[in-house]
Scaffold this motif. Structure first.
Motif, short mmCIF file in Angstrom:
data_model
loop_
_atom_site.label_atom_id
_atom_site.label_comp_id
_atom_site.label_asym_id
_atom_site.label_seq_id
_atom_site.Cartn_x
_atom_site.Cartn_y
_atom_site.Cartn_z
N GLY A 185 9.87 7.19 -8.11
CA GLY A 185 10.46 6.34 -9.12
C GLY A 185 10.51 4.88 -8.71
N ARG A 186 10.57 4.01 -9.74
CA ARG A 186 10.59 2.56 -9.47
C ARG A 186 11.86 2.16 -8.72
NH1 ARG A 186 5.92 4.19 -11.49
NH2 ARG A 186 5.39 3.44 -13.56
N LYS A 187 12.97 2.77 -9.09
CA LYS A 187 14.26 2.39 -8.52
C LYS A 187 14.30 2.63 -7.02
CE LYS A 187 19.21 3.38 -9.10
NZ LYS A 187 20.22 4.11 -9.90
N ARG A 188 13.92 3.82 -6.57
CA ARG A 188 13.92 4.12 -5.14
C ARG A 188 12.90 3.26 -4.40
NH1 ARG A 188 18.13 5.82 -5.76
NH2 ARG A 188 18.92 7.96 -5.62
N ALA A 189 11.77 2.98 -5.06
CA ALA A 189 10.72 2.18 -4.43
C ALA A 189 11.12 0.72 -4.30
CB ALA A 189 9.42 2.30 -5.22
N ILE A 190 12.22 0.34 -4.91
CA ILE A 190 12.79 -1.01 -4.74
C ILE A 190 13.92 -0.98 -3.72
CG2 ILE A 190 14.19 -2.76 -5.89
CD1 ILE A 190 12.53 -2.31 -8.38
N GLN A 191 14.76 0.05 -3.81
CA GLN A 191 15.94 0.14 -2.93
C GLN A 191 15.56 0.27 -1.46
OE1 GLN A 191 17.69 3.54 -4.81
NE2 GLN A 191 19.00 2.32 -6.16
N ILE A 192 14.62 1.14 -1.15
CA ILE A 192 14.24 1.38 0.25
C ILE A 192 13.69 0.11 0.91
CG2 ILE A 192 12.75 2.70 1.80
CD1 ILE A 192 12.93 5.02 -0.24
N PRO A 193 12.74 -0.62 0.29
CA PRO A 193 12.27 -1.86 0.91
C PRO A 193 13.36 -2.91 1.09
CG PRO A 193 10.73 -1.15 -0.78
CD PRO A 193 11.94 -0.27 -0.90
N THR A 194 14.32 -2.96 0.15
CA THR A 194 15.41 -3.93 0.26
C THR A 194 16.25 -3.65 1.50
OG1 THR A 194 15.48 -4.08 -2.16
CG2 THR A 194 17.33 -5.01 -0.96
N VAL A 195 16.56 -2.39 1.73
CA VAL A 195 17.35 -2.01 2.91
C VAL A 195 16.56 -2.29 4.19
CG1 VAL A 195 18.43 -0.08 4.12
CG2 VAL A 195 18.69 -0.28 1.64
N LEU A 196 15.27 -1.96 4.18
CA LEU A 196 14.42 -2.23 5.35
C LEU A 196 14.42 -3.72 5.69
CD1 LEU A 196 11.22 -0.04 4.80
CD2 LEU A 196 12.89 0.18 6.64
N LEU A 197 14.27 -4.54 4.68
CA LEU A 197 14.23 -5.98 4.90
C LEU A 197 15.54 -6.48 5.49
CD1 LEU A 197 12.57 -8.54 4.59
CD2 LEU A 197 13.45 -8.76 2.26
N MET A 198 16.64 -6.00 4.96
CA MET A 198 17.95 -6.40 5.46
C MET A 198 18.11 -6.05 6.95
SD MET A 198 21.02 -7.57 5.01
CE MET A 198 22.57 -7.47 5.89
N ILE A 199 17.74 -4.84 7.29
CA ILE A 199 17.91 -4.36 8.67
C ILE A 199 17.08 -5.21 9.64
CG2 ILE A 199 17.43 -2.45 10.25
CD1 ILE A 199 18.11 -0.54 7.92
N PHE A 200 15.83 -5.46 9.30
CA PHE A 200 14.93 -6.09 10.26
C PHE A 200 15.03 -7.62 10.26
CE2 PHE A 200 13.15 -1.84 10.00
CZ PHE A 200 13.00 -1.57 11.35
N ILE A 201 15.60 -8.21 9.21
CA ILE A 201 15.91 -9.65 9.28
C ILE A 201 16.98 -9.88 10.33
CG2 ILE A 201 17.10 -11.51 8.05
CD1 ILE A 201 15.60 -10.80 5.56
N PHE A 226 0.83 -1.21 0.00
CA PHE A 226 0.00 0.00 0.00
C PHE A 226 0.86 1.26 0.00
CE2 PHE A 226 -2.77 3.19 2.01
CZ PHE A 226 -3.90 3.05 1.21
N ILE A 227 1.99 1.23 0.71
CA ILE A 227 2.85 2.42 0.82
C ILE A 227 3.72 2.59 -0.41
CG2 ILE A 227 4.78 3.46 2.09
CD1 ILE A 227 3.63 2.05 4.62
N PHE A 228 4.45 1.52 -0.79
CA PHE A 228 5.45 1.66 -1.84
C PHE A 228 4.88 1.49 -3.24
CE2 PHE A 228 8.14 0.73 1.84
CZ PHE A 228 9.10 1.73 1.70
N GLY A 229 3.65 0.92 -3.36
CA GLY A 229 3.03 0.86 -4.68
C GLY A 229 2.78 2.26 -5.23
N PRO A 230 1.97 3.08 -4.55
CA PRO A 230 1.77 4.46 -5.02
C PRO A 230 3.04 5.30 -4.98
CG PRO A 230 0.05 3.81 -3.46
CD PRO A 230 1.10 2.75 -3.42
#
Length: 535
Positions: A162-178, A152-156
């Motif tokens: 941009g698509r690139k930032r909307a991919i990079q930010i979730p990837t970093v979030l996932l890494m941190i919280f794993i 819901f957040i990163f789709g819109p």
């Protein structure tokens, strides 16, 4: 302004560049699948009994069997109670043996867990048993809520940033919280990390699909999306091996994070979507990017095409309001319901894998293994039979085999396993078709809106699936009847969708609605002709 399809054809719509993009954006799907499914193993509830070491003060030389016989009550079937113990008393061992203990109480000093299958899970570390047994299901629900929030957040968000930032930010979030999850000292911090990990997964998946499709020609989009799904299957298979070898949920988190670090590094070098850049009016960036892509694909870009890129493009405004007011809203409702019902049926089984009476590692591996041919066959079936027949047949078969489970005695583990895996095979197949079908049902102007909204509703299935499984406490067949019935209903509704094989959806909504009306008239005329012939 040059049509973007024309630009792609000039630089190569499935050359080396596109293949690298597909592989680069698909590799994290292996890790996302591992992160997504690892909670299934981490919340496993092992055999256990109350810690009754208090009696060792009266009889330090007691064997384990003697200790349990004196301090743990028996269930009606003769097994040791998992949640009760005899209340401690200040007696001698002889008095305890002579008079026995009768007053029962809840476990007072924790539990002793069987470590045959796992060394540690969130259940054993946080004591999520007895009156807290539902906390494991809550963790699953919170995780799925995070995926919903991420979509819901990163789709819109991919439109303004941009698509690139909307991919990079979730990837970093996932890494941190794993990584953070592996160091959580208590359950409440753990569910925070699960929610944030879910946000990362939801955000990455919805935008990686968009970026892949925007760099590929129409004819190759189904191939690119199916390849991406194959990497999900590899992740499910890898998960079984990782958990079989490690058996400790905290160490598993760190093992999962190691390759994720690689994705976090290279994801910053992924190019932005040229189509998005064009919509933002960044023509100079597009020119440079197009030349780089052409060089990688060993193609030469005509100067006339580069000149056209400088011209202003006119984009029809999209959005939710335009979708709601359109005549093709019915297609959105139908495909969304189908996608929701497939995902609900699939996840209800996945989240219940530990309770199927099967070898959990082998079953998880088989789930992943059956995904492989499903995604590969998807490419073939879509071209041979078309989208409509393919989706209808796979969803109906998936719902049918899932329903058959309730007719099999629960002690027939092998037969149950065959039916479950067969049902999952067809549901996964249907899910793969949905991913492609929804991209072709809507014009360019509202495609991203329709896909994003449908994805959010589909993620609701993930939120509801653990809750639906909780209804098994009333009767084990209730969840199966509900999700298989919805899948059968979704398969039947596919009949109302139009066929999109070999048809390029137009850019504008008006054109799409005109095509829809034309298709209906042809259908009516065909029916009329048949009636006249019959007469």
């Amino acid at each position: 302004m040059a049509d973007f399809g024309e630009i792609l054809r000039a630089v190569g719509d499935f050359g080396l560049f596109q293949k690298l993009i597909v592989l680069a954006l698909s590799f994290p799907n292996i890790l996302l699948s591992i992160s997504f499914a690892s909670i299934l193993f981490m919340d496993f509830d092992p055999e256990r009994h109350c810690n009754t070491d208090w009696i060792l003060g009266a009889g330090p030389n007691l064997t384990e069997e003697e200790q349990l016989n004196l301090t743990i009550p028996r269930e009606p079937d003769g097994s040791l109670s998992r949640c009760l113990m005899f209340a401690p008393v200040d007696w001698t061992l002889d008095s305890i043996r002579r008079y026995g203990l009768n007053h029962t109480t809840a476990c007072q000093d924790g539990w002793v867990y069987d470590q045959t299958l796992y060394q540690a899970t969130i259940v054993t570390d946080f004591d999520l048993v007895c009156d807290k047994a539902h906390f494991a299901g809550i963790a699953q629900t919170v995780f799925m809520a995070g995926i919903l929030a991420g979509s819901f957040i990163f789709g819109p968000a991919s439109e303004p940033i941009g698509r690139k930032r909307a991919i990079q930010i979730p990837t970093v979030l996932l890494m941190i919280f794993i990584v953070a999850a592996g160091f959580c000292p208590n359950y409440y911090l753990y569910i925070v990390t699960q929610f944030m990990s879910g946000v990362g997964i939801g955000g990455y998946r919805v935008n990686s699909i968009v970026l892949v499709t925007e760099w590929m020609g129409t004819a190759k989009r189904s191939l690119g999306l199916c390849v991406s799904q194959i990497f999900n299957a590899l992740g499910s298979m890898s998960l079984a091996g990782i958990m079989y070898l490690i058996r400790d949920w905290r160490r598993a988190q760190l093992v999962i994070a190691a390759p994720m670090a690689l994705a976090v590094i290279y994801i910053w070098f992924i190019p932005e979507s040229a189509q998005w850049l064009l919509e933002q009016g960044k023509t100079e960036e597009v020119k440079k990017l197009i030349l780089k892509v052409a060089a990688i694909n060993k193609q030469k870009v005509p100067e006339s095409l580069l000149d056209k890129i400088s011209e202003k493009t006119i984009v029809e405004p999209g959005g939710i309001e335009l979708l709601i007011q359109s005549s093709i809203l019915k297609y959105f409702v139908i495909i969304t319901f189908i996608w929701f019902s497939i995902n609900l049926a699939y996840l209800c089984v996945v989240f219940n894998i530990a309770n199927l009476g099967l070898n959990i590692f082998l079953t998880q591996f088989m789930f992943g293994l059956t995904e492989m041919p499903a995604h590969i066959l998807c490419i073939w079936l879509l071209e041979i039979r078309g989208r409509k027949v393919s989706l209808m047949s796979t969803v109906l078969l998936g719902g049918f085999f899932s329903f058959l489970v309730i007719l099999v005695p629960r002690d027939q583990a092998l037969l149950v396993g065959v039916l479950v895996i067969t049902g999952q095979f067809f549901l996964i197949w249907g899910m793969s078709i949905c991913n492609i079908y929804i991209q072709e049902l809507f014009p360019t102007s509202i495609r991203h809106t329709a896909t994003g909204l449908s994805t959010v509703v589909m993620r609701l299935a993930g939120l509801l699936s653990p809750l639906l499984n909780l209804l098994a406490v009333y009767h084990w067949t209730i969840p199966i009847i509900v999700f298989s019935s919805l899948a059968l209903g979704g398969g039947a509704l596919t009949f109302l969708l139009p066929e999109t094989r070999g048809v390029d959806p137009p850019d504008l909504l008006d054109q799409m609605e005109a095509m829809d009306q034309e298709g209906k008239q042809k259908t009516d005329d065909g029916s009329g002709e048949k009636a006249k012939t019959k007469t």
